[in-house]
Scaffold this motif. Structure first.
Motif, short mmCIF file in Angstrom:
data_model
loop_
_atom_site.label_atom_id
_atom_site.label_comp_id
_atom_site.label_asym_id
_atom_site.label_seq_id
_atom_site.Cartn_x
_atom_site.Cartn_y
_atom_site.Cartn_z
N UNK A 178 37.57 -27.84 25.30
CA UNK A 178 38.54 -27.19 26.18
C UNK A 178 39.68 -28.16 26.49
N UNK A 179 39.35 -29.41 26.78
CA UNK A 179 40.37 -30.40 27.10
C UNK A 179 41.24 -30.70 25.88
N UNK A 180 40.61 -30.86 24.71
CA UNK A 180 41.37 -31.13 23.49
C UNK A 180 42.26 -29.93 23.15
N UNK A 181 41.70 -28.72 23.31
CA UNK A 181 42.47 -27.52 23.03
C UNK A 181 43.66 -27.40 23.95
N UNK A 182 43.46 -27.67 25.24
CA UNK A 182 44.56 -27.60 26.19
C UNK A 182 45.64 -28.62 25.84
N UNK A 183 45.22 -29.80 25.42
CA UNK A 183 46.18 -30.82 25.01
C UNK A 183 46.98 -30.39 23.80
N UNK A 184 46.31 -29.74 22.83
CA UNK A 184 47.01 -29.26 21.64
C UNK A 184 48.03 -28.18 21.99
N UNK A 185 47.67 -27.32 22.94
CA UNK A 185 48.60 -26.26 23.36
C UNK A 185 49.83 -26.88 24.02
N UNK A 186 49.62 -27.82 24.92
CA UNK A 186 50.74 -28.49 25.59
C UNK A 186 51.62 -29.20 24.58
N UNK A 187 51.01 -29.92 23.64
CA UNK A 187 51.77 -30.63 22.61
C UNK A 187 52.60 -29.65 21.79
N UNK A 188 51.99 -28.53 21.38
CA UNK A 188 52.69 -27.55 20.56
C UNK A 188 53.88 -26.95 21.30
N UNK A 189 53.68 -26.58 22.56
CA UNK A 189 54.76 -25.96 23.33
C UNK A 189 55.88 -26.96 23.61
N UNK A 190 55.54 -28.22 23.82
CA UNK A 190 56.58 -29.23 24.03
C UNK A 190 57.39 -29.45 22.76
N UNK A 191 56.73 -29.43 21.62
CA UNK A 191 57.45 -29.58 20.36
C UNK A 191 58.39 -28.41 20.15
#
Length: 274
Positions: free
Chosen positions: A256-269
């Motif tokens: 869940x934490x890794x997934x949330x981090x990937x979502x944040x990274x993707x949206x920031x990009x």
């Protein structure tokens, strides 16, 4: 205690015999997951509307190699994960049984690590973005999860906790107490529900933002697995932990934490390039 209990639909674990060799439903579940997953990846990679113009992605032919790497990683990682996480003492004492995968014993989290290694190897060899490869695989992963949980139900193994719900079942080998058919809960949540979420996301443009589908998979799979663990009977030696926790819960929380981090990274990009 409920007076109404569903009978367990006993199914022969051997689907068909080809000469002297039995083909088990367990094996067919993996074959079906890989075949339908491969078809799903081809459909996603071949649909230009799902991707940005010029966005690097695998060709349909290149997906054949990706399937081989991921399948190898899932099988080897899943088995080693089960051996090393859940019962290392037994398997070190009986090393030949490590190779007897037809008896069951595959750990999802070990298979996931193996799949990630396979994806990374393919991405490096093909010179394609890892997150794009991960997104394609994540989008079709619920297909394999669905078939795998059905195989757990047919075997039967990984049954649920004692229950008096009207749909409780008495599983062979689990005593005379009705239990939750938790394998079907997992097939429904980790397979059908998660698959629909990721399909809708992909059709809505998520593949245009590398890492977004992967992040959604991590968050929703981790949450679904933790939820289902409340209904699944943990092995008292291999899976049960103090304070009502299970090994499945502990291993799924980081997703869940890794997934949330990937979502944040993707949206920031996405915002950075908008």
């Amino acid at each position: 205690m409920s007076f109404f209990v569903l009978p367990f639909p006993t199914v022969d674990p051997v689907a068909v015999n080809i000469g002297p060799a039995p083909v088990r439903w367990y094996a067919l579940a993996y074959i079906g997951g890989f075949v339908f997953g491969w078809l799903g990846m081809r459909a996603l990679a071949g649909d230009d509307a799902l991707w940005l113009r010029g966005q690097p992605r695998p060709t349909r032919e290149g997906l054949d190699d990706l399937l081989v790497y991921v399948a190898f990683g899932v099988i080897v990682g899943g088995r080693l994960g089960h051996v090393l996480i859940y019962d290392p003492a037994y398997y070190f004492a009986h090393p030949l049984e490590i190779f007897q995968t037809w008896k069951g014993g595959m750990a999802f989290h070990g298979g996931l690590i193996g799949a990630v290694i396979g994806m990374a190897f393919y991405a490096r060899r093909s010179r394609l973005p890892f997150l794009t490869i991960a997104d394609i695989c994540a989008a079709v992963a619920p297909i394999g999860l669905f078939f795998g949980r059905l195989a757990n139900f047919i075997k039967p193994e990984m049954w649920g906790r004692e229950s008096d719900v009207p749909w409780a079942m008495v599983f062979p080998g689990a005593g005379d107490i009705p239990r939750h058919p938790s394998q079907l809960y997992e097939a429904g949540l980790e397979g059908v529900a998660l698959g629909l979420i990721l399909l809708i996301a992909a059709r809505s443009g998520a593949l245009k933002h590398p890492g977004l589908v992967t992040g959604l998979f991590g968050v929703f799979y981790g949450a679904a697995r933790i939820f289902c663990e409340f209904f699944r009977e943990p092995d008292p030696v291999q899976e049960a932990l103090p304070n009502g926790l299970t090994m499945g819960m502990v291993l799924s929380a980081p997703l869940i934490l890794i997934g949330a981090g990937a979502i944040v990274f993707s949206l920031r990009q996405r915002n950075a390039t908008a």
